[in-house]
Design an enzyme around this catalytic site. Structure first.
Site, short mmCIF file in Angstrom:
data_model
loop_
_atom_site.label_atom_id
_atom_site.label_comp_id
_atom_site.label_asym_id
_atom_site.label_seq_id
_atom_site.Cartn_x
_atom_site.Cartn_y
_atom_site.Cartn_z
N MET A 746 0.91 -1.17 -0.23
CA MET A 746 0.03 -0.11 -0.02
C MET A 746 0.91 1.39 0.05
SD MET A 746 -1.39 0.20 3.99
CE MET A 746 -0.71 1.59 4.67
N CYS A 747 0.26 2.44 -0.49
CA CYS A 747 0.75 3.64 -0.29
C CYS A 747 1.03 4.20 1.21
CB CYS A 747 0.10 4.63 -1.10
SG CYS A 747 0.10 4.47 -2.86
N PRO A 748 1.98 4.77 1.68
CA PRO A 748 3.42 5.00 0.90
C PRO A 748 4.37 4.16 1.03
CG PRO A 748 3.12 6.27 2.90
CD PRO A 748 1.86 5.51 3.05
N ILE A 749 4.01 2.86 1.62
CA ILE A 749 5.28 2.12 1.93
C ILE A 749 5.86 1.65 0.43
CG2 ILE A 749 5.89 -0.15 2.77
CD1 ILE A 749 5.67 1.63 4.82
N ASN A 750 4.87 1.61 -0.59
CA ASN A 750 5.62 1.19 -1.94
C ASN A 750 6.44 2.19 -2.20
OD1 ASN A 750 3.53 3.10 -2.24
ND2 ASN A 750 2.11 1.56 -3.18
#
Length: 809
Positions: A746-750
């Protein structure tokens, strides 16, 4: 109509521990009002006490917790008094059988809590990440089809979990319901934990147990956990499931934090295995203790036999009178001969303080001094002698409470929506009033008897739109420079029989909904088979046919042609929905770090309050939660977003344990502080744990600030990014390409993972990132451009995208 000044209300002294709890809230509220305490720090503490902020600044919503919906006349009078003096003079009955008061000034909340406590009512844990109000069928104890009365069991579970340390810092809210018959009025399949009454062939009673249900943006029907649960295992099972949820629930993303997502991740069989392992422990801890049930809840001795009328109050036999229409829809015979349950229809759950006072008098005069709120947002008066029903009806009519159609299709369920809710997108109440022309109270045809209509102002499903025959939830849709209110139409939901989530069929402009539903009913009556119900027709017709019929009603005219579509029902101003836009991944990572440090500080703050009130076990639990939140904050820039407590500690210690990036005292938090659960704890032990947690949070906060400065420094402005490098054609990408698969991240981990990978590469090298559709492809490429990297291509491949990036900076 009664007034407050004419009432004498008997109260009892507030128990000392509850008084200290209220005093603590008042002290913190006073600090907020003086500007000494930030709202962000106060928010979790406020929610724990059942107080929500509204979309209107400076006022609160007070949610009054009413287990199984049961209220006596004294409690109802006090709620009326509080509504009149400190709110709007209106109470709102919810689909969880609570009563909410809106537009309450913060300085008055403590007074309301005190007054409620004097009559045995609380707001505690009606909000927040806790076990919410335990609901039960409003006809429990009087229903003709029930196996046994579930009321005392619902009451026992509610009392056991209230203020229980197990229930103070869950990953997300947790909902429990009890039903006594197969009709399942309490809707157990959509709850985290549902108990349905069953009886064995030998007459032994118990519960059929389901787990993992829920609505919201990703609705789930619950799984069958046990076909039969003995009564003595009721509390141990509740504790076991709460412990499993507390340990395994997703604390990184509140949108994925309900127990249904734990089951999705583990699989139901593994979830059940873990529950049973914990169940063995909790069952043993309850050995030698029998389940203590409350008594005298609803049936006083004087009502063992019906009370005879005073004369002239029976049905006079005339047809088609207002009384006849009301009687057809608002009366249910009890299983006890001579008595009836009478429903008071509350339009969208609202009742004035004056009406509450009158109902309080009526339940003393006509019934047993008790009433119940229903999950359909109405009131139910039980134990009314059947031959006094007409007299009661006349009294209800005198205070505008005699509307027919209670619990029927015309009794439309609607959440507060944009009237007061900070999450509301559309005016669900406004639409419900507009639909009165389609479903006129008391005059709806008999073939619609089992149909339901439920309207939520957003996807969170507070009105339970997913399980309605006709369900609607509010969204916004942009047309050029303007946004119009819309509703997603869900068809065919149900709980009875084979439970089913309604199918999203079309998205309708809000102003087109009445015409669209009118046409849907016309199509059904035109094309149905003989005797075919609307629900059966919806199943048989299927989405494609229904959508084809409704497509004309989805058309939104341009603003210049008809601006009325860009105003919500009953609204005076043009409709607006905030949109943050794409390309904010770096800011999202910073926000995630800051939010987790804030969460840690919030948990520490509550831990200190609890310790000061000598609630040491719960204070230690909060200190543990603070450590975990701080650890998660500094794991964000590492591209790590753990789901469970154990993963958090393992990842933190493996990445920071021997690096010198954090003081040696804080390299092994798993050895220093643990989730001790509900047990006796000394003041000295709690003080030591709080001291450690405070130092750990401060150390992580310092490290996170350094990380944040680096993230900000690395992020170039969009105009700088656009000049960083000329686009490279995919045809000239001749160097080897490194692949990074971020599907499911998921964002913002990507974005963080992509950034970390690019940092390990040399300028001119190429990285191919695989991203999901939706937010990832919308945000990550633009954020990389903002960083000054060269995004060469964004190629769709089946259900995901391949994004090619050249490292520039």
């Amino acid at each position: 109509m009664k007034t407050l000044s004419s009432q004498t209300i008997k109260t009892s002294p507030i128990p000392p521990d509850i008084l200290r709890e209220i005093e603590s809230f008042e002290e913190e509220a006073a600090r907020v009002l003086r500007g000494e305490l930030a709202q962000d720090l106060f928010r979790p503490f406020r929610l724990q006490h059942g107080i929500y902020g509204q979309r209107q600044p400076g006022v609160q919503m007070v949610r009054i917790k009413i287990p199984f919906g049961g209220l006596n006349s004294t409690q109802l009078r006090v709620i009326a008094e509080m509504a009149d003096r400190y709110a709007t003079g209106v109470g709102h009955v919810t689909t969880r059988q609570d009563i909410q008061l809106h537009f309450v000034a913060l300085e008055h909340v403590g007074t309301i809590m005190r007054r409620l406590a004097e009559v045995g009512v609380t707001t505690r844990e009606a909000c927040g990440n806790t076990v919410r109000n335990v609901t039960a069928c409003h006809l429990a104890g009087v229903c003709q089809g029930e196996i046994f009365d579930v009321t005392p069991y619902a009451k026992a579970v509610s009392a056991h979990l209230l203020r229980n340390p197990l229930n103070q810092s869950l990953p997300r809210k947790f909902k429990i319901a009890f039903s006594g018959c197969q009709h399942d009025c309490a809707l157990t399949p959509i709850h985290d934990l549902g108990f349905l009454a069953v009886k064995k062939a030998d007459g032994t009673i118990g519960f059929r147990v389901t787990a993992g249900g829920g609505l919201g943006a990703t609705p789930r029907i619950a799984h069958l956990l046990y076909e039969y649960l003995p009564m003595e295992d009721l509390l141990p099972l509740c504790e076991a499931i709460l412990k499993v949820f507390d340990n395994l629930g997703n604390r990184k993303n509140r949108h994925k934090a309900r127990m249904k997502f734990v089951i999705d991740k583990l699989g139901f069989e593994e979830f059940k295995r873990r529950v049973e392992a914990e169940f063995a422990v909790t069952r043993k801890s309850h050995e030698g203790r029998s389940l203590t049930l409350p008594t005298g809840l609803d049936i006083p001795p004087q009502l063992i036999q019906p009370v005879r009328p005073h004369g002239g109050n029976g049905d006079d036999g005339r047809a088609d009178t207002p009384f006849d229409m009301w009687k057809r829809t608002n009366i249910v015979p009890q299983r006890q001969p001579g008595f009836s349950a009478v429903f008071i229809r509350l339009a969208m759950g609202d009742i004035t303080s004056a009406q509450m006072l009158e109902v309080a008098d009526l339940i003393d005069e006509f019934a047993n001094g008790n009433t119940r709120t229903t999950i359909q947002q109405n009131l139910c008066i039980r134990w009314v002698p059947t031959d006094r029903v007409k007299h009661l009806y006349e009294r209800l009519v005198a205070v505008a409470l005699g509307d027919p159609g209670a619990e029927q299709v015309e009794d439309i369920i609607a959440c507060p929506g944009t009237d007061t809710c900070g999450l509301g997108i559309t005016s669900s109440k406004g639409l419900a009033r507009a639909l009165a022309e389609i479903f006129p109270p008391g005059r709806v045809p008999e073939d619609l008897r089992d149909v339901s209509v439920k309207i939520s102002g957003c996807h969170n499903s507070c009105a339970q739109h997913h399980i309605a025959t006709i369900g609607l939830h509010g969204v916004g849709k942009r047309m050029g420079a303007h946004v119009a209110p819309h509703y997603e139409l869900h068809l065919g939901g149900r709980i009875t029989g084979q439970p089913k989530i309604g199918q999203m069929t079309v998205k309708l402009p809000a102003k087109n909904v009445p015409a669209a539903l009118s046409h849907l009913l016309t199509v059904w009556r035109r094309d149905r088979l003989e005797g075919e119900s609307l629900l059966a027709f919806l199943d048989r017709a299927g989405k494609a046919k229904l959508k084809e019929e409704l497509i004309p009603f989805t058309i939104l005219p341009p603003f210049e042609e008809d601006s009325s579509h860009y105003f919500d029902w009953e609204a005076d101003e043009e409709f607006v929905v905030e949109d943050l836009g794409p390309g904010e991944c770096a800011g999202g990572a910073l926000e995630m770090i800051e939010n987790r440090i804030l969460e840690a500080e919030q948990e520490l703050y509550v831990a200190r309050l609890l310790a000061a009130k000598e609630q040491h076990a719960t204070a230690v639990n909060k200190a543990y939660r603070a450590v975990l939140a701080a650890a998660k904050a500094v794991l964000v820039p590492e591209g790590i977003d753990p789901n469970t407590d154990a993963e958090t500690l393992i990842e933190f210690e493996s990445r920071f344990g021997a690096t010198g990036r954090i003081a040696a005292d804080y390299t092994t938090p798993s050895a220093k502080i643990g989730d001790l659960g509900p047990k006796e704890t000394t003041a000295a032990f709690a003080a030591e744990k709080l001291r450690y947690a405070k130092g750990f949070v401060e150390a992580c906060k310092t490290m996170s600030e350094e990380i944040g400065q680096k993230l900000k420094a690395d992020t170039t402005k969009p105009d700088q990014a656009s000049q960083a490098a000329a686009p490279v054609s995919p045809a000239v990408v001749t160097k080897p390409v490194t692949t990074l698969d971020l599907r499911g991240v998921m964002c913002p981990i990507n974005y963080v993972k992509t950034k970390l990978k690019l940092e390990m590469m040399e300028p001119g090298e190429f990285l191919e990132v695989w991203l999901d559709a939706g937010e990832p492809i919308k945000n990550v490429p633009q954020s990389l451009r903002n960083d000054g990297q060269n995004v060469i291509s964004e190629a769709p491949v089946e259900s995901y995208y391949k994004v090619t990036v050249e490292k520039v900076v």
